[in-house]
Design an enzyme around this catalytic site. Sequence first.
Site, PDB file in Angstrom:
ATOM      1  N   GLY A 176       0.489   3.778  -1.459  1.00 50.43           N
ATOM      2  CA  GLY A 176      -0.362   5.144  -1.683  1.00 50.43           C
ATOM      3  C   GLY A 176      -0.515   5.652  -0.079  1.00 50.43           C
ATOM      4  O   GLY A 176      -0.957   6.912  -0.049  1.00 50.43           O
ATOM      5  N   ASP A 177      -0.543   4.939   0.783  1.00 50.29           N
ATOM      6  CA  ASP A 177      -0.546   4.884   2.206  1.00 50.29           C
ATOM      7  C   ASP A 177       0.649   5.350   2.824  1.00 50.29           C
ATOM      8  O   ASP A 177       0.972   6.002   3.700  1.00 50.29           O
ATOM      9  CB  ASP A 177      -1.305   4.132   2.970  1.00 50.29           C
ATOM     10  CG  ASP A 177      -2.868   3.977   2.565  1.00 50.29           C
ATOM     11  OD1 ASP A 177      -3.371   5.310   2.516  1.00 50.29           O
ATOM     12  OD2 ASP A 177      -3.560   2.833   2.303  1.00 50.29           O
ATOM     13  N   ILE A 178       1.657   4.265   2.741  1.00 50.57           N
ATOM     14  CA  ILE A 178       2.611   4.034   3.312  1.00 50.57           C
ATOM     15  C   ILE A 178       3.762   5.138   3.200  1.00 50.57           C
ATOM     16  O   ILE A 178       4.702   5.635   4.126  1.00 50.57           O
ATOM     17  CB  ILE A 178       3.454   2.755   3.333  1.00 50.57           C
ATOM     18  CG1 ILE A 178       2.576   1.733   3.995  1.00 50.57           C
ATOM     19  CG2 ILE A 178       4.768   2.463   3.680  1.00 50.57           C
ATOM     20  CD1 ILE A 178       3.038   0.260   3.786  1.00 50.57           C
ATOM     21  N   GLY A 202       0.859  -1.172   0.063  1.00 51.46           N
ATOM     22  CA  GLY A 202      -0.080  -0.075  -0.066  1.00 51.46           C
ATOM     23  C   GLY A 202       0.988   1.419  -0.261  1.00 51.46           C
ATOM     24  O   GLY A 202       0.725   2.104   0.964  1.00 51.46           O
TER      25      GLY A 202
END
Length: 403
Positions: free
Chosen positions: A175-177, A173
């Site tokens: 796009g989050d991390i 992920g």
Amino acid sequence: MPGALTGIRVIDLTQMLAGPYCTMMLADHGAEVIKIEPVEGDPTRRFGPFPEDDTERHFGGYFQGTNRNKLSLTVDLKKPEGRDILIRLARDADVLVENFRAGVMDRLGVGYETLASENPRLVYAAIRGFGDPRTGESPYVDRPAFDVVAQAMGGAMGITGPDAATPMKVGPGIGDIFPATLAAFGILAAHRYAMVTGQGQFLDVAMYDGIVSLCERAVYQYSYTGRPPVPEGNQHPILCPFGMFPALDGRVTIACPRDSFWTELVTVMGRPELASDPRFRTNADRLQNSAQTVEIVESWTRQLTKAQIGQALGVRVPYGEVNTAADIFADPHLKAREMLVEVEHPGSARPVTIASTPIRMTATPGGVVQRAPLAGEHNDRILAGCGFSASNIAQLRESGVIS
């Protein structure tokens, strides 16, 4: 042993992955992170996987992985008493982190300006899909966003995939991390400034912006050439050979970012003449003949096992096996570096394994000290530390402000 961030108090109002990962990084290095949850608990507690023998279901692997080392306080922020609790906590906090949509905290009456008036040195950090108007207007400010949205819009999917017509999501992920990691850096930079000047500030990271910065190569490629880069499979658009190659029992990666590595590679392959062949002498030559270059390397790797390739290349050429999770668990490097740690899972008879911090320090190593908390596990301790009496706490629990 105290962590490098021991003494920093963080109020964590985040959910899902980006925000919790950011505050996890701080907690792993000693910050006291107080996770504020709804009275019924963070919704991600219900995300799996769960151990087969876990009948209590306090939380699954999703929650455990990014909420270790934290304290939990359950509060109903929609009630005035709940907002008062948050304000009292913020008065003595160094940092507050949230990842709601823009305006949510303001509507609750606990936005940045309100909390900064109570604590001028507070560092208030937000992770949102498209940022916050305080740092720059966006036409997308009210849109929700998750990892896949950030990967798509930020360009990661546009340069990932087997061919130009097939963009793909990256597995982890990012796009989050990655925005979470940027936010952790921003928090420490702002905290340093607050320590020197006594002045806190608001900071935010837009997930979209974070992935654009991660895909920096695509930005300059388009600027320099006028052509948007596209997915190119498992090779590299600028370096050759630099990608994934088949083996008898799986796949390996081989990287030759310098011509000297190419010379070493073809020598190991038993074809030293290719080092001086004008078609392959320099990286530019090999890029011009990339299909032939890749085929030459593949014709060698596909005859060997991963272990044989590793033994042949040794320390001469950058290479690595394409590992599964099972391979990772068996790798001696990760054991030596203590990157996989066992923690208790309430409701299960056996411990579970999660990834530790990769940031290692000699004096303050950091790492996983305790499992993720139960919902509201530290209510009494935290509230007592804020000056609430036992009777006050009991009244708050009876009225449903806390659990």
